[in-house]
Design a protein around this motif. Sequence first.
Motif, short mmCIF file in Angstrom:
data_model
loop_
_atom_site.label_atom_id
_atom_site.label_comp_id
_atom_site.label_asym_id
_atom_site.label_seq_id
_atom_site.Cartn_x
_atom_site.Cartn_y
_atom_site.Cartn_z
N LEU A 54 45.81 2.66 -35.74
CA LEU A 54 45.48 3.86 -34.95
C LEU A 54 46.32 3.92 -33.68
N LYS A 55 46.47 2.78 -33.04
CA LYS A 55 47.27 2.72 -31.80
C LYS A 55 48.72 3.10 -32.09
N LYS A 56 49.24 2.61 -33.23
CA LYS A 56 50.63 2.94 -33.61
C LYS A 56 50.80 4.43 -33.88
N MET A 57 49.74 5.07 -34.37
CA MET A 57 49.80 6.51 -34.65
C MET A 57 49.57 7.34 -33.40
N GLY A 58 49.28 6.68 -32.28
CA GLY A 58 49.07 7.39 -31.03
C GLY A 58 47.65 7.86 -30.81
N VAL A 59 46.70 7.29 -31.58
CA VAL A 59 45.29 7.67 -31.44
C VAL A 59 44.63 6.70 -30.47
N SER A 60 44.24 7.20 -29.32
CA SER A 60 43.56 6.36 -28.33
C SER A 60 42.05 6.38 -28.61
N SER A 61 41.33 5.50 -27.95
CA SER A 61 39.88 5.46 -28.14
C SER A 61 39.25 6.75 -27.62
N ILE A 62 39.82 7.31 -26.58
CA ILE A 62 39.29 8.56 -26.02
C ILE A 62 39.47 9.71 -27.02
N LEU A 63 40.66 9.80 -27.60
CA LEU A 63 40.93 10.85 -28.58
C LEU A 63 40.04 10.69 -29.81
N LEU A 64 39.87 9.47 -30.29
CA LEU A 64 39.03 9.22 -31.45
C LEU A 64 37.58 9.59 -31.16
N ARG A 65 37.06 9.15 -30.03
CA ARG A 65 35.67 9.44 -29.65
C ARG A 65 35.43 10.93 -29.48
N LYS A 66 36.34 11.61 -28.78
CA LYS A 66 36.17 13.04 -28.54
C LYS A 66 36.35 13.87 -29.81
N SER A 67 37.25 13.44 -30.69
CA SER A 67 37.45 14.15 -31.96
C SER A 67 36.21 14.03 -32.83
N ILE A 68 35.68 12.82 -32.94
CA ILE A 68 34.48 12.62 -33.75
C ILE A 68 33.29 13.34 -33.12
N GLY A 69 33.16 13.28 -31.80
CA GLY A 69 32.07 13.98 -31.12
C GLY A 69 32.14 15.49 -31.32
N ALA A 70 33.34 16.06 -31.18
CA ALA A 70 33.50 17.50 -31.36
C ALA A 70 33.20 17.92 -32.80
N LEU A 71 33.64 17.12 -33.76
CA LEU A 71 33.37 17.41 -35.17
C LEU A 71 31.87 17.33 -35.45
N GLU A 72 31.19 16.34 -34.86
CA GLU A 72 29.74 16.23 -35.03
C GLU A 72 29.02 17.44 -34.44
N VAL A 73 29.41 17.86 -33.26
CA VAL A 73 28.77 19.02 -32.64
C VAL A 73 29.01 20.28 -33.47
N ALA A 74 30.25 20.50 -33.89
CA ALA A 74 30.58 21.70 -34.67
C ALA A 74 29.83 21.71 -36.00
N CYS A 75 29.86 20.61 -36.72
CA CYS A 75 29.16 20.55 -38.01
C CYS A 75 27.65 20.61 -37.83
N GLY A 76 27.15 20.02 -36.75
CA GLY A 76 25.72 20.10 -36.47
C GLY A 76 25.26 21.52 -36.21
N ILE A 77 26.06 22.28 -35.48
CA ILE A 77 25.73 23.70 -35.22
C ILE A 77 25.73 24.48 -36.53
N VAL A 78 26.72 24.23 -37.37
CA VAL A 78 26.79 24.91 -38.67
C VAL A 78 25.57 24.55 -39.51
N MET A 79 25.23 23.25 -39.54
CA MET A 79 24.07 22.82 -40.34
C MET A 79 22.77 23.46 -39.84
N THR A 80 22.68 23.69 -38.55
CA THR A 80 21.45 24.23 -37.97
C THR A 80 21.37 25.75 -38.08
N LEU A 81 22.48 26.45 -37.86
CA LEU A 81 22.42 27.90 -37.70
C LEU A 81 23.07 28.74 -38.78
N VAL A 82 24.09 28.25 -39.44
CA VAL A 82 24.87 29.08 -40.36
C VAL A 82 24.30 28.97 -41.78
N PRO A 83 24.00 30.09 -42.42
CA PRO A 83 23.46 30.04 -43.79
C PRO A 83 24.56 29.90 -44.84
#
Length: 168
Positions: A54-83
């Motif tokens: 991951l480090k060699k690909m330029g993925v930092s811990s901050i980028l990984l954490r924020k990417s996963i967090g944003a994906l969780e929030v987006a998918c969570g909103i879809v699971m809750t609200l979108v039919p």
Amino acid sequence: MASPRTITIIALSVALGLFFVFMGTIKLTPRLSRDAYNEMKRAYKSYVRALPMLKKMGVSSILLRKSIGALEVACGIVMTLVPGRPKDVANFLLLLLVLAVLFFHQLVGDPLKRYAHALVFGILLTCRLLIARQPEEQPPEKRILSVNGDEQPLIHEAPTEKGKMKVS
């Protein structure tokens, strides 16, 4: 009245959606819980250290954490609200995400109590996806037999008694 299958899917969708919105928000900001946020920062640093690729690909811990967090929030909103179909796509993406998180926990050697919640929610996501993908049961239709132009309901033969065979 809604079928038990529909109620189950809706309940699982809302509960899982809200859980992932909450967990994703904790990964993105310390506003909900500073301690949990700091724990997430520490955990993601250990994940990146355990995977030097991951480090060699330029993925930092901050980028990984924020990417996963944003994906969780987006998918969570879809699971809750979108039919409809988008819920299944969000469910599948969250399931892949949970599998990746379980892999990270195993990679760094975390004890079961640190990732038990991910295991449980992965099972719940799998159950929701399996229930949602099953076809809705339709009530049996009455079959009609046409005899000499007259329509009559098809008569079902009574089951034979056990041990006796019907001979015609």
